[in-house]
Design an enzyme around this catalytic site. Sequence first.
Site, PDB file in Angstrom:
ATOM      1  N   LYS A  53       0.842  -1.247   0.062  1.00 54.49           N
ATOM      2  CA  LYS A  53       0.207  -0.030   0.005  1.00 54.49           C
ATOM      3  C   LYS A  53       0.554   1.211  -0.144  1.00 54.49           C
ATOM      4  O   LYS A  53       0.619   2.257  -0.833  1.00 54.49           O
ATOM      5  CB  LYS A  53      -0.795  -0.032   1.202  1.00 54.49           C
ATOM      6  CG  LYS A  53      -2.426  -0.780   1.042  1.00 54.49           C
ATOM      7  CD  LYS A  53      -3.093  -0.666   2.222  1.00 54.49           C
ATOM      8  CE  LYS A  53      -2.356  -1.329   3.589  1.00 54.49           C
ATOM      9  NZ  LYS A  53      -3.656  -1.718   4.472  1.00 54.49           N
ATOM     10  N   GLN A  97      -6.276  -2.152   9.967  1.00 46.30           N
ATOM     11  CA  GLN A  97      -5.789  -3.318   9.435  1.00 46.30           C
ATOM     12  C   GLN A  97      -6.207  -4.513  10.293  1.00 46.30           C
ATOM     13  O   GLN A  97      -6.237  -4.155  11.570  1.00 46.30           O
ATOM     14  CB  GLN A  97      -4.329  -3.287   9.648  1.00 46.30           C
ATOM     15  CG  GLN A  97      -3.450  -4.340   8.886  1.00 46.30           C
ATOM     16  CD  GLN A  97      -3.222  -4.302   7.518  1.00 46.30           C
ATOM     17  OE1 GLN A  97      -3.304  -2.938   7.143  1.00 46.30           O
ATOM     18  NE2 GLN A  97      -3.115  -5.269   6.647  1.00 46.30           N
ATOM     19  N   ASP A 120     -12.219   0.584   3.175  1.00 47.49           N
ATOM     20  CA  ASP A 120     -12.155  -0.645   3.349  1.00 47.49           C
ATOM     21  C   ASP A 120     -13.487  -1.180   2.969  1.00 47.49           C
ATOM     22  O   ASP A 120     -13.964  -2.281   2.869  1.00 47.49           O
ATOM     23  CB  ASP A 120     -11.891  -1.279   4.598  1.00 47.49           C
ATOM     24  CG  ASP A 120     -10.840  -2.046   4.652  1.00 47.49           C
ATOM     25  OD1 ASP A 120     -10.365  -2.618   3.578  1.00 47.49           O
ATOM     26  OD2 ASP A 120     -10.220  -2.624   5.750  1.00 47.49           O
TER      27      ASP A 120
HETATM   28  N1  LIG Z   1      -8.921  -3.997   7.106  1.00 45.99           N
HETATM   29  C1  LIG Z   1      -8.296  -4.983   6.202  1.00 45.99           C
HETATM   30  N2  LIG Z   1      -8.392  -4.977   4.827  1.00 45.99           N
HETATM   31  C2  LIG Z   1      -7.837  -5.987   4.121  1.00 45.99           C
HETATM   32  O1  LIG Z   1      -8.337  -5.963   2.812  1.00 45.99           O
HETATM   33  C3  LIG Z   1      -6.953  -6.513   4.749  1.00 45.99           C
HETATM   34  C4  LIG Z   1      -6.612  -6.637   6.103  1.00 45.99           C
HETATM   35  N3  LIG Z   1      -7.177  -5.694   6.892  1.00 45.99           N
HETATM   36  N4  LIG Z   1      -5.526  -7.238   6.804  1.00 45.99           N
HETATM   37  C5  LIG Z   1      -4.724  -8.110   5.850  1.00 45.99           C
HETATM   38  C6  LIG Z   1      -5.645  -8.619   4.767  1.00 45.99           C
HETATM   39  C7  LIG Z   1      -4.427  -9.453   3.869  1.00 45.99           C
HETATM   40  N5  LIG Z   1      -4.405  -8.437   2.607  1.00 45.99           N
HETATM   41  C8  LIG Z   1      -3.796  -8.336   1.635  1.00 45.99           C
HETATM   42  C9  LIG Z   1      -2.322  -9.298   1.690  1.00 45.99           C
HETATM   43  C10 LIG Z   1      -1.261  -9.158   0.628  1.00 45.99           C
HETATM   44  C11 LIG Z   1      -1.493  -8.267  -0.401  1.00 45.99           C
HETATM   45  C12 LIG Z   1      -0.727  -8.232  -1.474  1.00 45.99           C
HETATM   46  O2  LIG Z   1      -0.078  -7.234  -1.854  1.00 45.99           O
HETATM   47  N6  LIG Z   1       0.011  -9.393  -1.886  1.00 45.99           N
HETATM   48  C13 LIG Z   1       0.875  -9.525  -2.990  1.00 45.99           C
HETATM   49  C14 LIG Z   1       2.110  -9.960  -2.322  1.00 45.99           C
HETATM   50  C15 LIG Z   1       3.256  -9.337  -2.171  1.00 45.99           C
HETATM   51  C16 LIG Z   1       4.551  -9.888  -1.621  1.00 45.99           C
HETATM   52  O3  LIG Z   1       5.055 -10.885  -2.064  1.00 45.99           O
HETATM   53  O4  LIG Z   1       5.078  -9.219  -0.545  1.00 45.99           O
HETATM   54  C17 LIG Z   1       0.419 -10.624  -3.834  1.00 45.99           C
HETATM   55  O5  LIG Z   1       0.928 -10.481  -5.229  1.00 45.99           O
HETATM   56  O6  LIG Z   1      -0.386 -11.610  -3.571  1.00 45.99           O
HETATM   57  C18 LIG Z   1      -2.776  -7.507  -0.490  1.00 45.99           C
HETATM   58  C19 LIG Z   1      -3.761  -7.508   0.753  1.00 45.99           C
HETATM   59  C20 LIG Z   1      -5.349  -7.357   2.969  1.00 45.99           C
HETATM   60  N7  LIG Z   1      -6.072  -7.520   4.026  1.00 45.99           N
END
Ligand SMILES: Nc1nc(=O)c2c([nH]1)NC[C@@H]1CN(c3ccc(C(=O)N[C@@H](CCC(=O)O)C(=O)O)cc3)CN21
Length: 289
Positions: A53, A97, A120
Amino acid sequence: MAQRLDGKALANKIQSQLAADINHDSEHRDRPPGLAVLMVGDHPASAAYVRNKERACERLGIASFGSHLPADTSQATVAEIIDQLNQDDRVDGILVQLPLPDHIDAVALLNRIDPAKDADGLHPENMGRLIRGESGLRSCTPAGVMAVLKEYNIEPAGKKAVVLGRSILVGKPMALMLLEANATVTIAHSRTQDLAELCRQADILVAAVGRPNMIGADWVKPGATVIDVGINRIQDAESGKSRLVGDVDFASVEPLAGAITPVPGGIGPMTVTMLLHNTVLSYRKRFNG
Ligand SMILES: Nc1nc(=O)c2c([nH]1)NC[C@@H]1CN(c3ccc(C(=O)N[C@@H](CCC(=O)O)C(=O)O)cc3)CN21
Ligand SMILES: NC(=O)c1ccc[n+]([C@@H]2O[C@H](COP(=O)([O-])OP(=O)(O)OC[C@H]3O[C@@H](n4cnc5c(N)ncnc54)[C@H](OP(=O)(O)O)[C@@H]3O)[C@@H](O)[C@H]2O)c1
């Protein structure tokens, strides 16, 4: 072999458009959009999210206001910070979060966020709008899934959809959005019987459980669309390094599915993108009414 649904590529495309919109807006506004992220304690799935983010905000020209509080922060202190962010004119979006430490009442905090800043989409007012099919700030992950389906011309209307998981964050709003798109939706959870058999009937299977590699080949109808929302950090047996995996056993499901999202590079980047989208939506609304 399944078509790979590239959430990362779509996220980049939407973010470029958002960046252009923000740039255009900034010519006649005195400040950029602002997003505040409140994190209490540490959680492995949250760390990747917060990092991504912040990076994306920087790239797009969104001001980020992060507060990372220690795990023993009191309910009253977090509530007070939310009140301040509600009042802060530089802030258009607020995200708390999840999950929060056990001593914190998450629902009370989510209810405290100004619904107009609820990036959210978890406030009862925004959830209520979703249930009624009205426009508003919508939950980021399910909105990201719907955007991926649309991009790849996967039409939910008339299809059987199974959503595995019933959380407020993902499962429930996901089911509502698929229903809105005219799918016939079943929500499954930890008390569902004959889970594999149920999932095997799905034309669109969305997994949001949080169990690494739980969905194997025998859970999936050949040709089905498989959306893997799970983000699980596991220790690789061979290398000893930690890595992210989804709820779907990608290697065994990919050969028979019609389409599939990978982890990483699937729904995760779309969630980040929808959060930024909601922030820009609130920003514009605050200026234009
Ligand atoms: N209030 C709230 N809203 C959310 O949407 C949320 C939370 N809390 N708490 C955690 C979870 C997990 N969430 C996530 C977790 C990972 C990515 C993400 O960007 N993942 C990448 C991986 C990046 C890496 O390798 O570091 C991907 O490609 O999946 C996005 C949202 C969103 N989530
Ligand atoms: N990609 C993203 O952007 C993104 C965004 C948010 C979350 N996530 C990830 O998605 C996963 C789910 O997140 P969440 O917040 O929805 O989790 P959650 O609140 O823990 O909910 C998990 C759901 O899965 C169900 N479940 C758990 N074990 C099960 C089993 N063995 N069989 C059937 N159902 C089972 C639970 O059922 P009960 O209700 O009966 O307990 C619950 O409804 C996590 O891995 C999380 O990190 C990813």
